[in-house]
Design a protein around this motif. Structure first.
Motif, mmCIF file in Angstrom:
data_model
loop_
_atom_site.group_PDB
_atom_site.id
_atom_site.type_symbol
_atom_site.label_atom_id
_atom_site.label_comp_id
_atom_site.label_asym_id
_atom_site.label_seq_id
_atom_site.Cartn_x
_atom_site.Cartn_y
_atom_site.Cartn_z
ATOM 1 N N CYS A 12 27.092 -53.503 32.543
ATOM 2 C CA CYS A 12 25.874 -52.647 32.147
ATOM 3 C C CYS A 12 25.974 -51.550 31.498
ATOM 4 C CB CYS A 12 24.602 -52.907 33.383
ATOM 5 S SG CYS A 12 23.448 -51.700 32.978
ATOM 6 N N CYS A 15 23.686 -48.806 33.214
ATOM 7 C CA CYS A 15 24.309 -48.478 34.454
ATOM 8 C C CYS A 15 25.481 -47.622 34.272
ATOM 9 C CB CYS A 15 24.893 -49.731 35.351
ATOM 10 S SG CYS A 15 23.479 -51.051 35.383
ATOM 11 N N THR A 35 24.124 -58.027 40.583
ATOM 12 C CA THR A 35 24.449 -58.766 39.656
ATOM 13 C C THR A 35 24.276 -60.150 40.083
ATOM 14 O OG1 THR A 35 26.291 -57.497 39.050
ATOM 15 C CG2 THR A 35 26.278 -59.632 38.360
#
Length: 84
Positions: A12, A15, A35
């Motif tokens: 991500c 992230c 996840t």
């Protein structure tokens, strides 16, 4: 120092961006990899008021939001006081 928690998922970019910003501030947050879903993802959704996107950041239990929210808070000068 404040307690920082972040819910993330693998691969991500948002992230990664949030983690880099926190690292630049000298913060090592407690991370929860959601996840694959599971109870921690359900916990994240409940704590964030239904938000499903990653990451979700909390500082001392207060929901900050996602990567854009964290960056905006920093740009306004509001992140450092929360981390102190």
């Amino acid at each position: 120092m404040a307690k920082v928690e972040i819910y993330i998922k693998q691969f991500c970019p948002y992230c990664t961006r949030a983690m880099k910003l926190l690292a630049a501030k000298g913060v090592e947050p407690e991370t929860f990899d959601v996840t694959m879903g599971g109870p921690k993802k359900k916990e994240m959704v409940e704590r964030s008021g239904g938000r499903m996107t990653m990451p979700q950041v909390f500082i001392d239990g207060k929901h900050i939001g996602g990567s854009d929210d964290l960056a905006a808070l920093d740009a306004r000068g509001g992140l450092d006081p929360l981390l102190a």
